[in-house]
Design a protein around this motif. Structure first.
Motif, PDB file in Angstrom:
ATOM      1  N   ILE A  39      30.272  20.919  52.007  1.00 16.31           N
ATOM      2  CA  ILE A  39      31.418  20.988  51.135  1.00 16.31           C
ATOM      3  C   ILE A  39      31.113  19.301  50.427  1.00 16.31           C
ATOM      4  N   GLU A  40      30.975  19.159  49.361  1.00 19.87           N
ATOM      5  CA  GLU A  40      30.553  17.776  48.747  1.00 19.87           C
ATOM      6  C   GLU A  40      31.984  17.301  48.697  1.00 19.87           C
ATOM      7  N   PRO A  41      31.925  15.946  48.861  1.00 19.43           N
ATOM      8  CA  PRO A  41      33.170  15.262  48.622  1.00 19.43           C
ATOM      9  C   PRO A  41      33.804  15.442  47.343  1.00 19.43           C
ATOM     10  N   THR A  42      32.950  15.919  46.264  1.00 18.63           N
ATOM     11  CA  THR A  42      33.560  15.712  45.096  1.00 18.63           C
ATOM     12  C   THR A  42      34.086  17.235  44.965  1.00 18.63           C
ATOM     13  N   MET A  43      34.171  18.007  45.897  1.00 18.22           N
ATOM     14  CA  MET A  43      34.645  19.493  45.611  1.00 18.22           C
ATOM     15  C   MET A  43      35.772  19.495  44.763  1.00 18.22           C
ATOM     16  N   TYR A  44      36.880  18.920  45.050  1.00 12.00           N
ATOM     17  CA  TYR A  44      38.154  19.026  44.232  1.00 12.00           C
ATOM     18  C   TYR A  44      38.472  17.874  43.631  1.00 12.00           C
ATOM     19  N   GLY A  45      38.588  17.741  42.274  1.00  7.54           N
ATOM     20  CA  GLY A  45      38.833  16.771  41.464  1.00  7.54           C
ATOM     21  C   GLY A  45      40.013  16.747  40.590  1.00  7.54           C
ATOM     22  N   VAL A  46      40.127  15.812  39.448  1.00  3.50           N
ATOM     23  CA  VAL A  46      40.806  15.983  38.483  1.00  3.50           C
ATOM     24  C   VAL A  46      40.274  15.824  37.143  1.00  3.50           C
ATOM     25  N   PHE A  47      40.684  16.408  36.095  1.00  2.00           N
ATOM     26  CA  PHE A  47      40.072  16.497  34.955  1.00  2.00           C
ATOM     27  C   PHE A  47      41.310  16.002  33.639  1.00  2.00           C
ATOM     28  N   PHE A  48      40.946  14.773  33.259  1.00  2.00           N
ATOM     29  CA  PHE A  48      41.945  14.157  32.501  1.00  2.00           C
ATOM     30  C   PHE A  48      41.511  14.140  30.889  1.00  2.00           C
ATOM     31  N   LEU A 233      48.312  11.531  40.981  1.00  3.16           N
ATOM     32  CA  LEU A 233      46.741  11.854  41.161  1.00  3.16           C
ATOM     33  C   LEU A 233      46.094  11.312  42.696  1.00  3.16           C
ATOM     34  N   ALA A 234      46.600   9.899  43.051  1.00  4.76           N
ATOM     35  CA  ALA A 234      46.112   9.321  44.092  1.00  4.76           C
ATOM     36  C   ALA A 234      46.403  10.051  45.304  1.00  4.76           C
ATOM     37  N   ASP A 235      47.666  10.900  45.312  1.00  5.28           N
ATOM     38  CA  ASP A 235      48.216  11.655  46.330  1.00  5.28           C
ATOM     39  C   ASP A 235      47.448  13.002  46.621  1.00  5.28           C
ATOM     40  N   MET A 236      46.600  13.237  45.697  1.00  9.34           N
ATOM     41  CA  MET A 236      45.667  14.529  45.708  1.00  9.34           C
ATOM     42  C   MET A 236      44.374  13.933  46.558  1.00  9.34           C
ATOM     43  N   LYS A 237      44.113  12.623  46.589  1.00 10.00           N
ATOM     44  CA  LYS A 237      42.766  12.282  47.045  1.00 10.00           C
ATOM     45  C   LYS A 237      41.602  13.063  46.385  1.00 10.00           C
ATOM     46  N   PRO A 238      41.657  12.789  45.034  1.00 12.66           N
ATOM     47  CA  PRO A 238      40.598  13.888  44.159  1.00 12.66           C
ATOM     48  C   PRO A 238      39.106  13.346  44.612  1.00 12.66           C
ATOM     49  N   GLN A 540      46.645  22.802  44.176  1.00 13.19           N
ATOM     50  CA  GLN A 540      45.220  21.951  44.174  1.00 13.19           C
ATOM     51  C   GLN A 540      45.191  20.898  45.413  1.00 13.19           C
ATOM     52  N   LYS A 541      46.556  20.242  45.481  1.00 12.90           N
ATOM     53  CA  LYS A 541      46.651  19.267  46.253  1.00 12.90           C
ATOM     54  C   LYS A 541      46.295  19.725  47.835  1.00 12.90           C
ATOM     55  N   LEU A 542      46.788  20.844  47.960  1.00 12.62           N
ATOM     56  CA  LEU A 542      46.630  21.271  49.552  1.00 12.62           C
ATOM     57  C   LEU A 542      45.233  21.472  49.588  1.00 12.62           C
ATOM     58  N   PHE A 543      44.620  22.214  48.667  1.00  8.74           N
ATOM     59  CA  PHE A 543      43.086  22.471  49.058  1.00  8.74           C
ATOM     60  C   PHE A 543      42.280  21.290  48.901  1.00  8.74           C
ATOM     61  N   SER A 544      42.553  20.291  48.048  1.00  7.43           N
ATOM     62  CA  SER A 544      41.809  18.968  48.192  1.00  7.43           C
ATOM     63  C   SER A 544      42.110  18.066  49.501  1.00  7.43           C
TER      64      SER A 544
END
Length: 661
Positions: A39-48, A233-238, A540-544
């Motif tokens: 699982i890549e570190p980039t798996m879950y991110g945010v799109f602005f 956003l930071a709380d999601m650790k994207p 999204q946050k839970l999965f990230s």
């Protein structure tokens, strides 16, 4: 068949669940010693994207709207009050021959003006959110030959009460532009304040870049970002931050495309343009929506670094939005667009001795940003996109072979347009294909196996834009409810389970202002003072936060768990914490009792923990009045040896973390 099971099957468009499946023992077997993929570190991110007042009026904390008078109506957002009225006392001037990036300014002629006779008031972005005991920092560029002019600057609440004020006086006279600053503290909280400048004196004063920022910006940076929104956003650790969009990359036409070089350097030298969402939807016109680029590419890179995310910038490929003008740059005139891409990589990664690396250093960041990814085009399609992408790919790989190129698969996840691009991009061996899905919740459930049969090779997938639509795409009736979030959770198990194919994923759009949105649903809703994480945000946050780093199989009756008996599952190893992470989604209205059997691990700590998102109401929504209606609840669970008897509540997303000893 149980009526609740039938209800959820019909509602989500699933085939009816058979009694024979439902009555079989539900034994989930986790093969913890059989790694499937990383699982890549980039798996879950945010799109602005700057939609729904995402930047100006959103994360960019500037409170003054139209601070440089560059809107198509130069005084939009401003109100001039005079007692008595004097024709020509306030005019908008244009110095285009001298400073084309920011040509306009306001000229104020004073003839012994006394207190209360001339005031400029700014309404802000749907009002100004002002907080008690917070200091507010005012600044403006000015020039004047007169002495004795003074400015009383104030914040006014919705009832006309003064929240705070101070007096600013020009420090010098002359023909050169200078900067005036002042600050004051608010005595109350107000969601819909306005800002006023009362000017007194005799003579002429020119003013430009009239600005007001709160002092409590993210990391307390002057002229920075709104802290509560960035904290979400930071709380999601994207794993990544994709920017700046979205359709604004393309523009309505090429003149309105996003040009990153115009968004860096001194703020007053950044050229404002209209935001394409200003006029895109007749049902949601936003005539005051412009891009000042106070939030530019340097700030995006800095933000990604702040929240621990990899930067993923997207650049125009020489094509405007194909839903609008569909303008394209002739192939023999594409070179400036390609050079923009090469220069951006140098800006992000280049040594301070390079041209663009020096510009980055001059802005305060001598260290490189370590850019790894670059998107070429946004949601573009057709052979015209393929031929332009090929030229970009050749040029970028020749100079920067390690940069991974993200390419568009168009607007839809299937159909002739998708097939043409998917085949062409694979033949070109692009690094990452960006797929988008704005679909009904049932689509997400039915596509949890989408990537099971995708080729396992060097071409990876970026689930770049997705959101379940409770009504239909581009409907004002779409809601961020528990049904949409639950279906997305089921789909995400399929993404994570196929981490050998899917390297990145992000929900879209990210932000929406309750008084200034164009598109719904959205991940995070805000007003002038508060931020709200939707049910979709919680998923999204839970999965990230619980993604692990290695996928391992989790099977139900020797099959991937992707819809059998309304269950969806994935499992991974979190090697850093030495934990097994199991995600289990139950889309049924009935609780599901399963026995989780872990194989391949010598010993497990019997004391595990569960994190659960759940609601019995598929229409449940988090609101400003009840922001945590659907939010994670953590508690302990107990293993018996290597087995866990577990009850997945109705309509629930469950994360179980088991320590491996």
């Amino acid at each position: 068949m149980n009526r609740k099971v039938f209800f959820i099957a019909v509602m989500f468009g699933l085939a009816a669940v058979s009694n024979s499946v439902a009555q079989q023992p539900r034994v989930l077997t986790v093969h913890a010693n059989k790694p499937v993929a990383t699982i890549e570190p980039t798996m879950y991110g945010v799109f602005f994207e700057d939609i729904n007042l995402g930047a100006d009026g959103g994360i960019y904390a500037e409170l003054i709207k139209n601070r440089s008078f560059e809107f198509s109506k130069p005084l939009m957002g401003w109100k001039v009050a005079q007692k008595p009225f004097t024709e020509g006392a306030v005019t908008v001037q244009n110095r285009q021959d001298k400073q084309s990036a920011n040509p306009r300014f306001v000229r104020i002629k004073l003839a012994n003006v006394q207190a209360g006779q001339l005031t400029l008031t700014n309404e802000g972005f749907r009002g100004m959110g002002i907080k008690k005991d917070v200091r507010y920092n005012f600044s403006t560029l000015y020039r004047t030959a007169a002495t004795g002019i003074s400015l009383k600057i104030s914040l006014i609440d919705a009832k006309g009460n003064v929240l705070g004020s101070t007096v600013a006086v020009p420090a010098a006279t002359g023909n050169d532009w200078k900067k005036m600053t002042a600050s004051f503290t608010s005595n109350a909280t107000e969601p819909k304040a306005q800002f006023s400048i009362e000017i007194v004196g005799n003579g002429t004063i020119d003013m430009d870049m009239i600005s007001l920022f709160p002092s409590d910006t993210w990391k307390q940076r002057p002229g920075g970002m709104r802290a509560d929104m960035i904290q979400m956003l930071a709380d999601m650790k994207p794993g990544f931050l994709r920017f700046p969009g979205g359709c604004i990359v393309e523009g309505f036409d090429l003149d309105q495309r996003y040009q990153w070089k115009k968004t860096i350097g001194p703020i007053e030298e950044r050229e404002l343009i209209i935001n394409r969402w200003n006029f895109e939807f007749a049902h949601r016109p936003t005539p005051d929506y412009f891009q000042t680029f106070g939030l530019g590419f340097f700030e995006y890179f800095q933000l990604a670094e702040d929240i621990g995310a990899t930067a993923l910038p997207i650049l125009n490929c020489g094509m405007a939005c194909q839903f609008n003008t569909a303008e394209v740059v002739p192939m023999d005139q594409l070179e400036p667009y390609i050079q923009d891409a090469l220069d951006l990589i140098e800006f992000a990664n280049g040594d301070v001795q390079t041209t663009w690396g020096k510009k980055r250093a001059d802005m305060g960041h001598p260290a490189p940003f370590n850019l790894q990814f670059l998107g070429v085009g946004n949601e573009n399609w057709g052979p015209q996109y393929v031929e332009r992408l090929a030229v970009f790919q050749q040029a970028i790989k020749a100079k920067y072979p390690n940069i991974k190129i993200v390419a568009s698969s168009g607007t839809d996840p299937d159909g002739e347009r998708f097939d043409l691009l998917n085949n062409a991009l694979r033949q070109m061996k692009v690094d990452i294909i960006d797929e988008h899905y704005y679909r009904r919740p049932e689509w997400f459930l039915q596509n949890a196996r989408r990537y099971d049969t995708y080729p396992r090779n060097n071409v990876k997938i970026f689930a770049g834009e997705y959101a379940a639509q409770s009504d239909k795409t581009v409907s004002v009736d779409n809601r961020n409810n528990w049904m949409t979030a639950l279906s997305e959770a089921a789909f995400l198990t399929g993404l994570e389970r196929n981490a050998g194919v899917v390297a990145m994923a992000s929900y879209a759009p990210l932000f929406a202002h309750v008084d200034g949105w164009q598109w719904t649903p959205d991940l995070i809703w805000v007003d002038n003072l508060r931020s709200l994480g939707t049910t979709d945000y919680q998923v999204q946050k839970l999965f990230s936060l619980h993604k692990g780093n290695t996928v391992v199989p989790v099977l139900l009756n020797n099959e991937t768990v992707a819809g059998q008996d309304s269950l969806y599952a994935t499992a991974s190893i979190d090697s850093a914490n030495k934990e097994l992470v199991i995600k289990l989604v139950n889309v049924s209205g009935d609780a599901k009792v399963v026995s989780m059997a872990v194989e391949g691990i010598k010993k497990l700590n019997p004391n595990a923990r569960q994190i659960v998102l759940q609601s019995n109401d598929l229409k449940a929504m988090n609101t400003f009045e009840n922001p945590l209606l659907v939010s994670p609840k953590e508690s302990a669970v107990k293993l018996k040896g290597k087995k866990l008897d577990y009850e997945a509540l109705p309509y629930s997303v469950n994360v179980i973390r088991i320590s491996m000893q």
